[in-house]
Design an enzyme around this catalytic site. Sequence first.
Site, PDB file in Angstrom:
ATOM      1  N   GLU A  97      -2.925  -0.765  -8.340  1.00  0.00           N
ATOM      2  CA  GLU A  97      -4.317  -0.828  -7.876  1.00  0.00           C
ATOM      3  C   GLU A  97      -4.817   0.538  -7.413  1.00  0.00           C
ATOM      4  O   GLU A  97      -4.124   1.284  -6.726  1.00  0.00           O
ATOM      5  CB  GLU A  97      -4.442  -1.860  -6.742  1.00  0.00           C
ATOM      6  CG  GLU A  97      -5.877  -2.011  -6.250  1.00  0.00           C
ATOM      7  CD  GLU A  97      -6.217  -3.413  -5.832  1.00  0.00           C
ATOM      8  OE1 GLU A  97      -6.083  -4.338  -6.644  1.00  0.00           O
ATOM      9  OE2 GLU A  97      -6.594  -3.587  -4.652  1.00  0.00           O
TER      10      GLU A  97
ATOM     11  N   HIS B  61     -11.162  -2.379  -7.464  1.00  0.00           N
ATOM     12  CA  HIS B  61     -12.188  -3.170  -6.770  1.00  0.00           C
ATOM     13  C   HIS B  61     -13.552  -2.956  -7.425  1.00  0.00           C
ATOM     14  O   HIS B  61     -13.835  -1.868  -7.946  1.00  0.00           O
ATOM     15  CB  HIS B  61     -12.282  -2.727  -5.303  1.00  0.00           C
ATOM     16  CG  HIS B  61     -11.037  -2.976  -4.539  1.00  0.00           C
ATOM     17  ND1 HIS B  61     -10.772  -4.166  -3.911  1.00  0.00           N
ATOM     18  CD2 HIS B  61      -9.950  -2.186  -4.315  1.00  0.00           C
ATOM     19  CE1 HIS B  61      -9.595  -4.094  -3.326  1.00  0.00           C
ATOM     20  NE2 HIS B  61      -9.067  -2.914  -3.560  1.00  0.00           N
TER      21      HIS B  61
ATOM     22  N   TYR C 134       0.872  -1.179   0.000  1.00  0.00           N
ATOM     23  CA  TYR C 134       0.000   0.000   0.000  1.00  0.00           C
ATOM     24  C   TYR C 134       0.906   1.225   0.000  1.00  0.00           C
ATOM     25  O   TYR C 134       1.840   1.317   0.818  1.00  0.00           O
ATOM     26  CB  TYR C 134      -0.867   0.019   1.264  1.00  0.00           C
ATOM     27  CG  TYR C 134      -1.917  -1.053   1.310  1.00  0.00           C
ATOM     28  CD1 TYR C 134      -1.639  -2.311   1.825  1.00  0.00           C
ATOM     29  CD2 TYR C 134      -3.202  -0.813   0.818  1.00  0.00           C
ATOM     30  CE1 TYR C 134      -2.603  -3.301   1.870  1.00  0.00           C
ATOM     31  CE2 TYR C 134      -4.177  -1.789   0.871  1.00  0.00           C
ATOM     32  CZ  TYR C 134      -3.871  -3.032   1.394  1.00  0.00           C
ATOM     33  OH  TYR C 134      -4.833  -4.008   1.446  1.00  0.00           O
TER      34      TYR C 134
HETATM   35  O1  LIG Z   1      -6.920  -4.208  -1.490  1.00  0.00           O
HETATM   36  C1  LIG Z   1      -7.383  -3.453  -0.613  1.00  0.00           C
HETATM   37  O2  LIG Z   1      -7.690  -2.279  -0.831  1.00  0.00           O
HETATM   38  C2  LIG Z   1      -7.585  -3.997   0.737  1.00  0.00           C
HETATM   39  O3  LIG Z   1      -7.171  -5.080   1.023  1.00  0.00           O
HETATM   40  C3  LIG Z   1      -8.290  -3.094   1.707  1.00  0.00           C
HETATM   41  C4  LIG Z   1      -7.847  -3.337   3.108  1.00  0.00           C
HETATM   42  O4  LIG Z   1      -8.176  -2.229   3.900  1.00  0.00           O
HETATM   43  C5  LIG Z   1      -8.564  -4.553   3.695  1.00  0.00           C
HETATM   44  O5  LIG Z   1      -9.974  -4.333   3.661  1.00  0.00           O
HETATM   45  C6  LIG Z   1      -8.117  -4.736   5.133  1.00  0.00           C
HETATM   46  O6  LIG Z   1      -8.974  -4.688   6.026  1.00  0.00           O
HETATM   47  O7  LIG Z   1      -6.896  -4.935   5.316  1.00  0.00           O
HETATM   48 MG    MG Z   2      -7.039  -2.618  -2.917  1.00  0.00          MG
END
Ligand SMILES: O=C(O)C(=O)C[C@@H](O)[C@H](O)C(=O)O
Ligand code: MG
Length: 391
Positions: free
Chosen positions: A221, A246, A164
Amino acid sequence: MKITDINLTVVGVPRHTGFINKHIIVKVSSNEGLVGIGEMSDFSHLPRYAPDVEDLKNVLKSVLVGENPFDIMKLNKELAGNFPEAMYYYEKGSFIRNGIDAALHDLCAKYLGISVADMLGGRIREKIKVCYPIFRMRFMEEVEENVEVVRKRLNQGFDVFRLYVGKNLDADEAFLDAVKREFGNQVKIKSLDFSHLLDWKTALKAVKRLTKYDLGLEMIESPAHANDHEGFHHIRMRTDYPISEHVWSTRQQYEMIKHDSVDIFNVSPVFIGGLTAAKRAAAAAEVAGKSVILGTTQELSIGTAAMAHLGAALVNLTYTSDPTGPELYIGDVVKNRVQYKDGYLHIPERGITGLGIELDEELIETYRVDDLRWGEVSVHQLQDRTAQTKI
Ligand SMILES: O=C(O)C(=O)C[C@@H](O)[C@H](O)C(=O)O
Ligand SMILES: [Mg+2]
Ligand SMILES: [Mg+2]
Protein backbone atom coordinates in the site's frame (compact mmCIF):
# COMPACT_ATOMS: atom_id res chain seq x y z
CA MET A 1 -39.72 14.67 5.12
CA LYS A 2 -37.72 17.82 5.91
CA ILE A 3 -34.47 18.34 7.82
CA THR A 4 -35.12 20.55 10.84
CA ASP A 5 -31.82 20.67 12.74
CA ILE A 6 -28.16 19.64 12.80
CA ASN A 7 -26.32 18.78 15.99
CA LEU A 8 -22.55 18.23 16.25
CA THR A 9 -20.76 16.87 19.34
CA VAL A 10 -16.98 16.55 19.56
CA VAL A 11 -15.65 13.48 21.38
CA GLY A 12 -12.06 12.59 22.23
CA VAL A 13 -11.60 8.82 22.52
CA PRO A 14 -8.22 7.34 23.52
CA ARG A 15 -6.74 4.33 21.75
CA HIS A 16 -5.07 1.50 23.61
CA THR A 17 -1.81 3.15 22.53
CA GLY A 18 -2.79 6.26 24.54
CA PHE A 19 -3.26 8.38 21.41
CA ILE A 20 -6.51 10.39 21.61
CA ASN A 21 -8.60 10.76 18.45
CA LYS A 22 -11.21 13.47 18.05
CA HIS A 23 -14.40 12.71 16.12
CA ILE A 24 -17.64 14.64 15.62
CA ILE A 25 -20.91 12.80 16.25
CA VAL A 26 -23.62 14.02 13.88
CA LYS A 27 -27.39 14.16 14.43
CA VAL A 28 -29.69 15.21 11.59
CA SER A 29 -33.21 15.84 12.92
CA SER A 30 -36.37 15.76 10.79
CA ASN A 31 -40.00 16.89 10.97
CA GLU A 32 -40.99 13.21 11.16
CA GLY A 33 -39.41 12.94 14.62
CA LEU A 34 -36.68 10.68 13.23
CA VAL A 35 -32.97 11.47 13.76
CA GLY A 36 -30.20 10.32 11.41
CA ILE A 37 -26.79 9.73 12.99
CA GLY A 38 -23.34 9.95 11.42
CA GLU A 39 -19.69 10.34 12.33
CA MET A 40 -17.11 12.82 11.07
CA SER A 41 -14.22 10.52 11.92
CA ASP A 42 -10.72 11.21 13.19
CA PHE A 43 -9.86 14.89 12.81
CA SER A 44 -6.58 14.05 14.61
CA HIS A 45 -4.59 13.90 11.39
CA LEU A 46 -2.12 16.30 9.79
CA PRO A 47 -2.46 19.03 8.56
CA ARG A 48 -2.79 20.74 11.92
CA TYR A 49 -5.79 22.89 11.41
CA ALA A 50 -9.45 22.17 12.27
CA PRO A 51 -12.88 23.79 11.79
CA ASP A 52 -14.61 25.86 14.47
CA VAL A 53 -17.37 23.38 15.33
CA GLU A 54 -20.07 25.95 16.21
CA ASP A 55 -19.42 27.76 12.94
CA LEU A 56 -19.39 24.42 11.06
CA LYS A 57 -22.80 23.57 12.53
CA ASN A 58 -24.20 26.92 11.35
CA VAL A 59 -22.80 26.40 7.85
CA LEU A 60 -24.32 22.92 7.67
CA LYS A 61 -27.68 24.19 8.94
CA SER A 62 -27.70 26.87 6.24
CA VAL A 63 -27.16 24.16 3.61
CA LEU A 64 -29.40 21.41 4.96
CA VAL A 65 -32.29 22.72 7.08
CA GLY A 66 -35.53 22.67 5.09
CA GLU A 67 -34.18 20.16 2.58
CA ASN A 68 -35.62 16.70 1.92
CA PRO A 69 -32.99 14.16 3.14
CA PHE A 70 -33.96 11.83 0.28
CA ASP A 71 -32.37 14.35 -2.12
CA ILE A 72 -29.04 12.73 -1.30
CA MET A 73 -27.40 13.43 -4.67
CA LYS A 74 -28.45 17.10 -4.61
CA LEU A 75 -27.26 17.50 -1.01
CA ASN A 76 -23.95 15.78 -1.77
CA LYS A 77 -23.45 18.27 -4.59
CA GLU A 78 -24.23 21.19 -2.28
CA LEU A 79 -21.87 19.83 0.38
CA ALA A 80 -19.10 19.37 -2.20
CA GLY A 81 -19.58 23.00 -3.17
CA ASN A 82 -19.02 24.03 0.45
CA PHE A 83 -16.35 21.46 1.26
CA PRO A 84 -14.69 20.72 -2.08
CA GLU A 85 -12.53 17.70 -2.84
CA ALA A 86 -8.77 18.21 -2.58
CA MET A 87 -5.80 16.27 -3.90
CA TYR A 88 -4.91 15.42 -0.32
CA TYR A 89 -5.41 12.23 1.71
CA TYR A 90 -6.63 13.77 4.98
CA GLU A 91 -8.76 16.64 3.61
CA LYS A 92 -11.06 17.52 6.52
CA GLY A 93 -13.84 18.65 4.19
CA SER A 94 -14.17 14.98 3.19
CA PHE A 95 -14.59 13.95 6.83
CA ILE A 96 -17.35 16.57 7.18
CA ARG A 97 -19.20 15.44 4.06
CA ASN A 98 -18.87 11.82 5.14
CA GLY A 99 -20.51 12.41 8.52
CA ILE A 100 -23.49 14.17 6.96
CA ASP A 101 -23.91 11.68 4.11
CA ALA A 102 -23.96 8.75 6.54
CA ALA A 103 -26.58 10.53 8.67
CA LEU A 104 -28.75 11.17 5.60
CA HIS A 105 -28.61 7.46 4.73
CA ASP A 106 -29.41 6.52 8.33
CA LEU A 107 -32.37 8.94 8.42
CA CYS A 108 -33.82 7.85 5.08
CA ALA A 109 -33.42 4.15 5.81
CA LYS A 110 -35.11 4.58 9.18
CA TYR A 111 -38.01 6.38 7.46
CA LEU A 112 -38.33 3.51 4.95
CA GLY A 113 -37.94 0.88 7.68
CA ILE A 114 -34.95 -0.76 5.98
CA SER A 115 -31.22 -1.16 6.65
CA VAL A 116 -28.75 1.20 4.96
CA ALA A 117 -27.29 -1.75 3.03
CA ASP A 118 -30.68 -2.09 1.30
CA MET A 119 -30.27 1.53 0.10
CA LEU A 120 -26.83 0.65 -1.31
CA GLY A 121 -27.63 -2.48 -3.33
CA GLY A 122 -28.48 -5.11 -0.74
CA ARG A 123 -26.24 -7.92 0.42
CA ILE A 124 -23.76 -10.13 -1.37
CA ARG A 125 -22.21 -10.90 2.01
CA GLU A 126 -23.17 -10.73 5.68
CA LYS A 127 -19.59 -10.25 6.94
CA ILE A 128 -16.32 -8.72 5.75
CA LYS A 129 -12.83 -10.14 6.42
CA VAL A 130 -10.70 -7.49 8.12
CA CYS A 131 -7.18 -7.13 9.49
CA TYR A 132 -5.72 -5.58 12.62
CA PRO A 133 -3.14 -2.78 12.12
CA ILE A 134 0.40 -2.94 13.48
CA PHE A 135 1.62 0.64 13.59
CA ARG A 136 5.00 1.80 12.34
CA MET A 137 8.11 1.05 14.37
CA ARG A 138 11.02 3.47 14.80
CA PHE A 139 12.92 1.56 17.45
CA MET A 140 13.90 -2.08 17.78
CA GLU A 141 12.29 -2.35 21.22
CA GLU A 142 8.92 -1.76 19.56
CA VAL A 143 9.25 -5.11 17.77
CA GLU A 144 8.44 -7.20 20.86
CA GLU A 145 5.64 -4.78 21.84
CA ASN A 146 4.04 -5.40 18.44
CA VAL A 147 4.56 -9.17 18.53
CA GLU A 148 2.64 -9.04 21.82
CA VAL A 149 -0.17 -7.18 20.01
CA VAL A 150 -0.32 -10.05 17.51
CA ARG A 151 -0.48 -12.63 20.34
CA LYS A 152 -3.30 -10.75 22.10
CA ARG A 153 -5.35 -10.08 18.97
CA LEU A 154 -4.86 -13.61 17.62
CA ASN A 155 -6.39 -14.85 20.89
CA GLN A 156 -9.36 -12.60 20.14
CA GLY A 157 -9.79 -14.13 16.67
CA PHE A 158 -7.87 -11.68 14.47
CA ASP A 159 -5.62 -13.87 12.30
CA VAL A 160 -4.85 -11.23 9.64
CA PHE A 161 -2.73 -8.12 10.24
CA ARG A 162 -1.29 -5.27 8.24
CA LEU A 163 2.04 -3.59 8.91
CA TYR A 164 2.98 0.05 8.51
CA VAL A 165 6.62 0.13 7.37
CA GLY A 166 9.36 2.37 6.12
CA LYS A 167 10.88 4.29 9.06
CA ASN A 168 13.11 1.50 10.41
CA LEU A 169 13.52 -1.42 7.99
CA ASP A 170 15.62 -3.37 10.50
CA ALA A 171 12.70 -3.26 12.92
CA ASP A 172 10.21 -4.06 10.13
CA GLU A 173 12.29 -7.08 9.12
CA ALA A 174 12.80 -8.21 12.72
CA PHE A 175 9.05 -8.03 13.33
CA LEU A 176 8.20 -10.08 10.22
CA ASP A 177 10.88 -12.64 11.11
CA ALA A 178 9.57 -12.92 14.70
CA VAL A 179 5.97 -13.36 13.51
CA LYS A 180 6.98 -16.01 11.00
CA ARG A 181 8.97 -17.95 13.62
CA GLU A 182 6.35 -17.74 16.38
CA PHE A 183 3.09 -18.08 14.46
CA GLY A 184 3.96 -19.77 11.15
CA ASN A 185 0.88 -19.87 8.92
CA GLN A 186 -1.49 -19.18 11.82
CA VAL A 187 -1.06 -15.46 11.08
CA LYS A 188 -1.22 -13.57 7.80
CA ILE A 189 0.34 -10.15 7.17
CA LYS A 190 -1.88 -8.97 4.32
CA SER A 191 -0.21 -5.64 3.47
CA LEU A 192 2.86 -3.50 3.95
CA ASP A 193 1.71 0.13 4.15
CA PHE A 194 4.39 2.73 3.25
CA SER A 195 2.00 5.68 3.83
CA HIS A 196 3.65 7.71 0.99
CA LEU A 197 6.80 8.14 3.12
CA LEU A 198 9.25 6.91 0.43
CA ASP A 199 9.75 7.55 -3.27
CA TRP A 200 8.87 4.58 -5.46
CA LYS A 201 12.46 3.39 -6.04
CA THR A 202 13.35 3.42 -2.35
CA ALA A 203 10.07 1.67 -1.59
CA LEU A 204 10.83 -0.99 -4.25
CA LYS A 205 14.13 -1.81 -2.56
CA ALA A 206 12.31 -2.11 0.78
CA VAL A 207 9.64 -4.34 -0.81
CA LYS A 208 12.33 -6.69 -2.14
CA ARG A 209 13.90 -6.85 1.32
CA LEU A 210 10.71 -7.32 3.35
CA THR A 211 8.93 -9.76 1.03
CA LYS A 212 11.53 -12.37 1.92
CA TYR A 213 9.05 -12.84 4.79
CA ASP A 214 5.93 -13.24 2.67
CA LEU A 215 3.30 -14.13 5.28
CA GLY A 216 0.35 -14.25 2.87
CA LEU A 217 0.95 -10.75 1.49
CA GLU A 218 -2.05 -9.56 -0.53
CA MET A 219 -0.86 -6.05 -1.42
CA ILE A 220 1.66 -3.28 -0.99
CA GLU A 221 0.00 0.00 0.00
CA SER A 222 1.02 3.58 -0.82
CA PRO A 223 4.61 2.72 -1.97
CA ALA A 224 5.30 6.12 -3.57
CA HIS A 225 4.74 9.76 -2.73
CA ALA A 226 1.11 10.92 -2.75
CA ASN A 227 -0.23 11.74 -6.23
CA ASP A 228 2.89 10.32 -7.93
CA HIS A 229 0.67 8.38 -10.33
CA GLU A 230 3.59 7.51 -12.62
CA GLY A 231 5.67 6.34 -9.67
CA PHE A 232 2.89 3.99 -8.60
CA HIS A 233 2.83 2.59 -12.15
CA HIS A 234 6.59 2.11 -12.17
CA ILE A 235 6.68 0.13 -8.94
CA ARG A 236 3.56 -1.77 -9.94
CA MET A 237 5.35 -3.01 -13.07
CA ARG A 238 8.38 -4.08 -11.00
CA THR A 239 6.81 -6.23 -8.32
CA ASP A 240 4.52 -9.25 -8.41
CA TYR A 241 2.50 -7.94 -5.49
CA PRO A 242 -0.72 -6.00 -6.13
CA ILE A 243 -0.40 -2.29 -5.40
CA SER A 244 -3.12 -0.48 -3.42
CA GLU A 245 -3.73 3.20 -2.85
CA HIS A 246 -6.31 5.28 -1.02
CA VAL A 247 -8.85 7.25 -3.01
CA TRP A 248 -9.30 10.87 -1.87
CA SER A 249 -10.71 12.60 -4.92
CA THR A 250 -12.40 11.81 -8.23
CA ARG A 251 -9.58 13.55 -10.13
CA GLN A 252 -6.97 11.53 -8.26
CA GLN A 253 -8.80 8.28 -9.02
CA TYR A 254 -9.15 9.29 -12.68
CA GLU A 255 -5.38 9.90 -12.88
CA MET A 256 -4.67 6.55 -11.20
CA ILE A 257 -6.89 4.78 -13.73
CA LYS A 258 -5.32 6.70 -16.63
CA HIS A 259 -1.78 5.87 -15.44
CA ASP A 260 -2.74 2.30 -14.50
CA SER A 261 -1.19 3.06 -11.11
CA VAL A 262 -2.84 0.41 -8.93
CA ASP A 263 -4.40 -3.03 -8.78
CA ILE A 264 -6.59 -2.18 -5.80
CA PHE A 265 -8.38 1.04 -4.85
CA ASN A 266 -8.55 1.53 -1.09
CA VAL A 267 -11.98 3.13 -0.71
CA SER A 268 -12.98 4.75 2.60
CA PRO A 269 -16.09 6.96 2.82
CA VAL A 270 -14.22 9.25 5.21
CA PHE A 271 -11.47 10.07 2.71
CA ILE A 272 -13.68 10.44 -0.38
CA GLY A 273 -16.53 12.27 1.39
CA GLY A 274 -19.27 9.77 2.11
CA LEU A 275 -21.10 6.57 1.21
CA THR A 276 -22.42 8.14 -1.99
CA ALA A 277 -18.93 9.12 -3.16
CA ALA A 278 -17.43 5.81 -2.01
CA LYS A 279 -20.01 3.83 -3.99
CA ARG A 280 -19.10 5.92 -7.05
CA ALA A 281 -15.37 5.28 -6.50
CA ALA A 282 -16.00 1.52 -6.18
CA ALA A 283 -18.06 1.58 -9.38
CA ALA A 284 -15.29 3.45 -11.22
CA ALA A 285 -12.85 0.81 -10.02
CA GLU A 286 -15.17 -1.93 -11.28
CA VAL A 287 -15.45 -0.24 -14.69
CA ALA A 288 -11.62 -0.07 -14.82
CA GLY A 289 -11.38 -3.77 -13.92
CA LYS A 290 -9.81 -3.05 -10.54
CA SER A 291 -10.49 -4.46 -7.08
CA VAL A 292 -11.39 -2.44 -4.02
CA ILE A 293 -10.88 -2.84 -0.31
CA LEU A 294 -12.60 -0.91 2.44
CA GLY A 295 -9.93 1.24 4.06
CA THR A 296 -10.25 3.08 7.32
CA THR A 297 -9.30 6.09 9.37
CA GLN A 298 -10.17 3.88 12.34
CA GLU A 299 -13.72 5.03 12.88
CA LEU A 300 -15.91 4.48 15.93
CA SER A 301 -18.88 2.10 15.60
CA ILE A 302 -21.08 4.59 13.72
CA GLY A 303 -18.55 5.13 10.92
CA THR A 304 -17.56 1.48 10.92
CA ALA A 305 -21.19 0.34 10.60
CA ALA A 306 -21.64 2.70 7.64
CA MET A 307 -18.67 1.02 5.94
CA ALA A 308 -20.04 -2.43 6.72
CA HIS A 309 -23.32 -1.51 4.98
CA LEU A 310 -21.34 -0.23 2.00
CA GLY A 311 -19.24 -3.40 1.87
CA ALA A 312 -22.29 -5.66 1.88
CA ALA A 313 -22.91 -5.15 -1.84
CA LEU A 314 -19.47 -4.35 -3.34
CA VAL A 315 -18.97 -6.87 -6.15
CA ASN A 316 -15.22 -6.11 -6.50
CA LEU A 317 -14.37 -6.36 -2.79
CA THR A 318 -11.90 -9.19 -3.30
CA TYR A 319 -9.16 -8.63 -0.70
CA THR A 320 -9.04 -8.28 3.08
CA SER A 321 -10.31 -4.91 4.33
CA ASP A 322 -9.20 -2.61 7.15
CA PRO A 323 -12.07 -1.24 9.34
CA THR A 324 -11.19 -2.22 12.92
CA GLY A 325 -11.55 1.15 14.63
CA PRO A 326 -13.82 0.11 17.52
CA GLU A 327 -11.18 -2.49 18.50
CA LEU A 328 -8.47 0.17 18.72
CA TYR A 329 -10.27 2.52 21.14
CA ILE A 330 -10.73 2.06 24.88
CA GLY A 331 -14.42 2.91 24.43
CA ASP A 332 -17.20 3.94 22.05
CA VAL A 333 -20.27 6.20 22.07
CA VAL A 334 -22.98 3.67 21.21
CA LYS A 335 -25.17 1.13 23.01
CA ASN A 336 -24.52 -1.61 20.46
CA ARG A 337 -21.03 -1.70 19.04
CA VAL A 338 -20.32 -3.27 15.68
CA GLN A 339 -19.50 -6.96 16.00
CA TYR A 340 -16.24 -8.72 15.12
CA LYS A 341 -15.92 -12.51 15.14
CA ASP A 342 -13.09 -14.70 13.84
CA GLY A 343 -11.54 -11.66 12.17
CA TYR A 344 -14.74 -10.68 10.36
CA LEU A 345 -16.70 -7.43 10.67
CA HIS A 346 -20.38 -8.40 10.73
CA ILE A 347 -22.84 -6.24 8.83
CA PRO A 348 -25.71 -5.09 11.11
CA GLU A 349 -28.74 -7.34 10.60
CA ARG A 350 -31.11 -6.61 7.76
CA GLY A 351 -34.04 -6.43 10.17
CA ILE A 352 -32.56 -3.43 12.00
CA THR A 353 -33.36 -0.11 10.33
CA GLY A 354 -30.84 2.53 9.35
CA LEU A 355 -27.17 1.96 10.27
CA GLY A 356 -28.38 -0.32 13.06
CA ILE A 357 -26.48 1.70 15.65
CA GLU A 358 -27.93 3.47 18.72
CA LEU A 359 -26.13 6.37 20.41
CA ASP A 360 -25.39 6.17 24.14
CA GLU A 361 -25.79 9.72 25.45
CA GLU A 362 -23.98 8.88 28.70
CA LEU A 363 -20.93 7.64 26.80
CA ILE A 364 -21.05 10.69 24.54
CA GLU A 365 -20.93 12.82 27.69
CA THR A 366 -18.04 10.74 29.02
CA TYR A 367 -15.92 11.42 25.96
CA ARG A 368 -17.24 14.87 25.06
CA VAL A 369 -14.56 17.57 24.57
CA ASP A 370 -15.06 21.26 23.86
CA ASP A 371 -13.52 21.49 20.41
CA LEU A 372 -10.96 20.14 17.96
CA ARG A 373 -7.93 21.95 19.39
CA TRP A 374 -4.71 19.96 19.04
CA GLY A 375 -3.08 20.06 22.45
CA GLU A 376 0.50 18.83 22.74
CA VAL A 377 1.02 16.25 19.96
CA SER A 378 4.09 15.71 17.79
CA VAL A 379 4.20 15.06 14.06
CA HIS A 380 5.45 11.55 14.81
CA GLN A 381 2.51 10.87 17.12
CA LEU A 382 0.09 12.18 14.48
CA GLN A 383 1.75 10.15 11.71
CA ASP A 384 1.98 6.87 13.61
CA ARG A 385 -1.05 7.18 15.89
CA THR A 386 0.88 6.74 19.10
CA ALA A 387 1.27 8.55 22.43
CA GLN A 388 4.92 7.56 22.50
CA THR A 389 7.19 10.53 23.13
CA LYS A 390 10.60 8.91 22.59
CA ILE A 391 12.60 10.68 19.89
O1 LIG B 1 -4.33 2.66 5.76
C1 LIG B 1 -3.96 3.73 6.28
O2 LIG B 1 -3.15 4.49 5.75
C2 LIG B 1 -4.54 4.11 7.57
O3 LIG B 1 -5.22 3.35 8.18
C3 LIG B 1 -4.19 5.49 8.07
C4 LIG B 1 -4.16 5.54 9.56
O4 LIG B 1 -3.43 6.66 9.97
C5 LIG B 1 -5.58 5.69 10.11
O5 LIG B 1 -6.17 6.88 9.59
C6 LIG B 1 -5.50 5.79 11.62
O6 LIG B 1 -5.95 6.81 12.17
O7 LIG B 1 -5.00 4.82 12.22
MG1 MG C 1 -3.05 3.04 4.08
MG1 MG D 1 -7.29 7.95 11.09
